[in-house]
Design a protein around this motif. Structure first.
Motif, PDB file in Angstrom:
ATOM      1  N   LEU A  84       0.831  -1.212   0.000  1.00 50.48           N
ATOM      2  CA  LEU A  84       0.000   0.000   0.000  1.00 50.48           C
ATOM      3  C   LEU A  84       0.860   1.254   0.000  1.00 50.48           C
ATOM      4  CD1 LEU A  84      -3.109  -0.308   2.366  1.00 50.48           C
ATOM      5  CD2 LEU A  84      -3.064   0.118  -0.089  1.00 50.48           C
ATOM      6  N   PHE A  85       1.987   1.197   0.694  1.00 50.48           N
ATOM      7  CA  PHE A  85       2.896   2.334   0.747  1.00 50.48           C
ATOM      8  C   PHE A  85       3.415   2.666  -0.654  1.00 50.48           C
ATOM      9  CE2 PHE A  85       7.094   4.267   1.442  1.00 50.48           C
ATOM     10  CZ  PHE A  85       6.741   5.319   2.262  1.00 50.48           C
ATOM     11  N   PHE A  86       3.777   1.629  -1.407  1.00 47.22           N
ATOM     12  CA  PHE A  86       4.263   1.847  -2.775  1.00 47.22           C
ATOM     13  C   PHE A  86       3.133   2.321  -3.700  1.00 47.22           C
ATOM     14  CE2 PHE A  86       7.912  -0.743  -1.400  1.00 47.22           C
ATOM     15  CZ  PHE A  86       8.931   0.076  -1.866  1.00 47.22           C
ATOM     16  N   ILE A  87       1.900   1.876  -3.428  1.00 46.78           N
ATOM     17  CA  ILE A  87       0.752   2.368  -4.193  1.00 46.78           C
ATOM     18  C   ILE A  87       0.580   3.866  -3.952  1.00 46.78           C
ATOM     19  CG2 ILE A  87      -1.779   2.310  -4.372  1.00 46.78           C
ATOM     20  CD1 ILE A  87      -1.634  -0.700  -3.858  1.00 46.78           C
ATOM     21  N   ALA A  88       0.763   4.288  -2.697  1.00 42.73           N
ATOM     22  CA  ALA A  88       0.661   5.714  -2.353  1.00 42.73           C
ATOM     23  C   ALA A  88       1.698   6.535  -3.126  1.00 42.73           C
ATOM     24  CB  ALA A  88       0.858   5.903  -0.851  1.00 42.73           C
ATOM     25  N   ILE A  89       2.922   6.019  -3.212  1.00 42.98           N
ATOM     26  CA  ILE A  89       3.978   6.710  -3.960  1.00 42.98           C
ATOM     27  C   ILE A  89       3.636   6.737  -5.451  1.00 42.98           C
ATOM     28  CG2 ILE A  89       6.406   6.601  -4.673  1.00 42.98           C
ATOM     29  CD1 ILE A  89       7.022   5.406  -1.906  1.00 42.98           C
ATOM     30  N   TYR A 172      -2.326  14.629  -3.332  1.00 45.60           N
ATOM     31  CA  TYR A 172      -1.454  14.516  -2.161  1.00 45.60           C
ATOM     32  C   TYR A 172      -2.245  14.034  -0.945  1.00 45.60           C
ATOM     33  CZ  TYR A 172       2.417  16.872  -4.513  1.00 45.60           C
ATOM     34  OH  TYR A 172       3.441  17.187  -5.366  1.00 45.60           O
ATOM     35  N   PHE A 173      -3.478  14.524  -0.828  1.00 42.67           N
ATOM     36  CA  PHE A 173      -4.332  14.077   0.272  1.00 42.67           C
ATOM     37  C   PHE A 173      -4.607  12.578   0.149  1.00 42.67           C
ATOM     38  CE2 PHE A 173      -8.684  12.992   1.596  1.00 42.67           C
ATOM     39  CZ  PHE A 173      -8.577  13.230   2.963  1.00 42.67           C
ATOM     40  N   LEU A 178      -3.479   6.904   1.934  1.00 45.55           N
ATOM     41  CA  LEU A 178      -2.969   5.551   1.696  1.00 45.55           C
ATOM     42  C   LEU A 178      -1.723   5.283   2.540  1.00 45.55           C
ATOM     43  CD1 LEU A 178      -3.371   5.111  -2.164  1.00 45.55           C
ATOM     44  CD2 LEU A 178      -4.655   3.967  -0.367  1.00 45.55           C
ATOM     45  N   ALA A 179      -0.860   6.289   2.664  1.00 45.30           N
ATOM     46  CA  ALA A 179       0.345   6.135   3.489  1.00 45.30           C
ATOM     47  C   ALA A 179      -0.032   5.888   4.945  1.00 45.30           C
ATOM     48  CB  ALA A 179       1.230   7.380   3.375  1.00 45.30           C
ATOM     49  N   TYR A 180      -1.039   6.625   5.426  1.00 49.04           N
ATOM     50  CA  TYR A 180      -1.519   6.430   6.804  1.00 49.04           C
ATOM     51  C   TYR A 180      -2.073   5.011   6.984  1.00 49.04           C
ATOM     52  CZ  TYR A 180      -4.507   6.809  10.923  1.00 49.04           C
ATOM     53  OH  TYR A 180      -5.105   6.588  12.137  1.00 49.04           O
ATOM     54  N   THR A 181      -2.882   4.566   6.013  1.00 47.45           N
ATOM     55  CA  THR A 181      -3.468   3.218   6.081  1.00 47.45           C
ATOM     56  C   THR A 181      -2.383   2.151   6.039  1.00 47.45           C
ATOM     57  OG1 THR A 181      -5.445   4.039   4.929  1.00 47.45           O
ATOM     58  CG2 THR A 181      -5.170   1.658   5.046  1.00 47.45           C
ATOM     59  N   ILE A 211       3.590   9.472   5.924  1.00 53.62           N
ATOM     60  CA  ILE A 211       2.907  10.516   5.149  1.00 53.62           C
ATOM     61  C   ILE A 211       3.915  11.541   4.612  1.00 53.62           C
ATOM     62  CG2 ILE A 211       1.333  12.494   5.331  1.00 53.62           C
ATOM     63  CD1 ILE A 211      -0.306  10.783   7.338  1.00 53.62           C
ATOM     64  N   ILE A 212       4.799  12.016   5.483  1.00 53.77           N
ATOM     65  CA  ILE A 212       5.796  13.019   5.077  1.00 53.77           C
ATOM     66  C   ILE A 212       6.702  12.470   3.985  1.00 53.77           C
ATOM     67  CG2 ILE A 212       7.829  14.314   5.850  1.00 53.77           C
ATOM     68  CD1 ILE A 212       6.431  14.562   8.604  1.00 53.77           C
ATOM     69  N   PHE A 213       7.129  11.209   4.130  1.00 48.62           N
ATOM     70  CA  PHE A 213       8.017  10.580   3.152  1.00 48.62           C
ATOM     71  C   PHE A 213       7.352  10.495   1.777  1.00 48.62           C
ATOM     72  CE2 PHE A 213      10.089   6.870   1.151  1.00 48.62           C
ATOM     73  CZ  PHE A 213      11.405   7.287   1.229  1.00 48.62           C
ATOM     74  N   VAL A 214       6.099  10.042   1.746  1.00 45.06           N
ATOM     75  CA  VAL A 214       5.363   9.915   0.477  1.00 45.06           C
ATOM     76  C   VAL A 214       5.165  11.280  -0.179  1.00 45.06           C
ATOM     77  CG1 VAL A 214       3.085   9.405  -0.497  1.00 45.06           C
ATOM     78  CG2 VAL A 214       4.192   7.746   0.995  1.00 45.06           C
ATOM     79  N   VAL A 215       4.751  12.261   0.610  1.00 42.08           N
ATOM     80  CA  VAL A 215       4.507  13.600   0.069  1.00 42.08           C
ATOM     81  C   VAL A 215       5.798  14.210  -0.476  1.00 42.08           C
ATOM     82  CG1 VAL A 215       3.876  15.969   0.686  1.00 42.08           C
ATOM     83  CG2 VAL A 215       2.471  14.067   1.475  1.00 42.08           C
ATOM     84  N   LEU A 216       6.913  14.024   0.234  1.00 48.30           N
ATOM     85  CA  LEU A 216       8.192  14.568  -0.226  1.00 48.30           C
ATOM     86  C   LEU A 216       8.637  13.928  -1.538  1.00 48.30           C
ATOM     87  CD1 LEU A 216      10.322  14.955   3.041  1.00 48.30           C
ATOM     88  CD2 LEU A 216       9.446  16.766   1.553  1.00 48.30           C
ATOM     89  N   ILE A 217       8.460  12.605  -1.657  1.00 45.18           N
ATOM     90  CA  ILE A 217       8.820  11.913  -2.905  1.00 45.18           C
ATOM     91  C   ILE A 217       7.981  12.449  -4.057  1.00 45.18           C
ATOM     92  CG2 ILE A 217       8.703   9.712  -4.141  1.00 45.18           C
ATOM     93  CD1 ILE A 217       9.552   8.310  -1.611  1.00 45.18           C
TER      94      ILE A 217
END
Length: 227
Positions: A84-89, A172-173, A178-181, A211-217
């Motif tokens: 899910l984290f990679f889906i968010a990215i 971004y939201f 997704l990052a939170y989930t 969340i911060i990591f995904v948004v920064l990428i």
């Protein structure tokens, strides 16, 4: 009363997250439906959309039921959280037309329905996994999530896509959600509990870091594209 409030808040939080996931991830599926049925006569387009969406939702429900079982297996929640984290990215990195360029239109209703079902199941896997994770394996919440996704996919997704293109902050939201989930799913992994118990405030810090990591990428990538 305090326990009841806590339970109600958990349910309310899950419902809000599920609706958010549907809104963000449901848009692409509507584009698939539109592209798959665009060569049909006007009189058959609505039938193809309704039939294709109905069968696709049924398949999603079966996938969600399987996901509930899989998430009880050791390390699957950890793997699912990372996925899910990679889906968010990916949500922030992908271009709007890349995921739809291989969707072909069909001249027959059967062909359009088949395309809608196959594409929706493949593209909707992230939606199913995210809903299953957010619902904490509650079958009623999963059913709610799938039911909510129907009108979003059929009626609201073009509008959502319009606003997502006009206001990129919405994307971004969605990625943050997704990052939170994904972070919550990882933190629920039974095999990690002995380590998590010794980490103070990890349930607050880890989702925030994700969340911060995904948004920064996503922000860095989009800045590079702009230049």
């Amino acid at each position: 009363m305090e326990i009841l409030f806590e339970i109600n808040w958990d349910i309310l939080k899950a419902v809000l997250i599920i609706i958010g996931i549907d809104l963000i991830l449901g848009g692409d599926n509507a584009v698939v439906i539109a592209m798959a049925s665009r060569n049909l006569p006007k009189s058959l387009q609505n039938k193809a959309i309704i039939l294709g969406t109905t069968f696709a939702i049924l398949f999603r429900f079966m996938l969600a039921t399987i996901a509930i079982y899989l998430l009880t297996i050791p390390y699957v929640q950890l793997i699912g959280g990372v996925f899910l984290f990679f889906i968010a990215i990916q949500l922030l990195l992908q271009k709007s037309d890349e995921s739809h360029k291989n969707i072909s239109a069909s001249a027959t209703m059967f062909g359009a329905v088949k395309t809608i079902i196959i594409a929706d199941v493949v593209m909707g896997f992230d939606n199913v996994l995210a809903i299953s994770a957010a619902s904490n394996q509650n079958i009623y919440l999963i059913m709610f999530g799938l039911i909510v996704s129907v009108p979003i996919i059929i009626f609201g997704s073009k509008l959502i896509l319009h606003f997502m293109n006009k206001y990129p902050v919405i994307i971004y939201f969605g990625a943050s959600l997704l990052a939170y989930t994904s972070a919550e799913l990882i933190l629920k992994e039974v095999k990690l509990q002995p380590f998590i118990l010794h980490l103070p405030l990890v349930h607050l810090i880890f989702p925030l870091v994700a969340i911060i990591f995904v948004v920064l990428i996503g922000y860095t990538s989009r800045k590079k594209e702009a230049y």
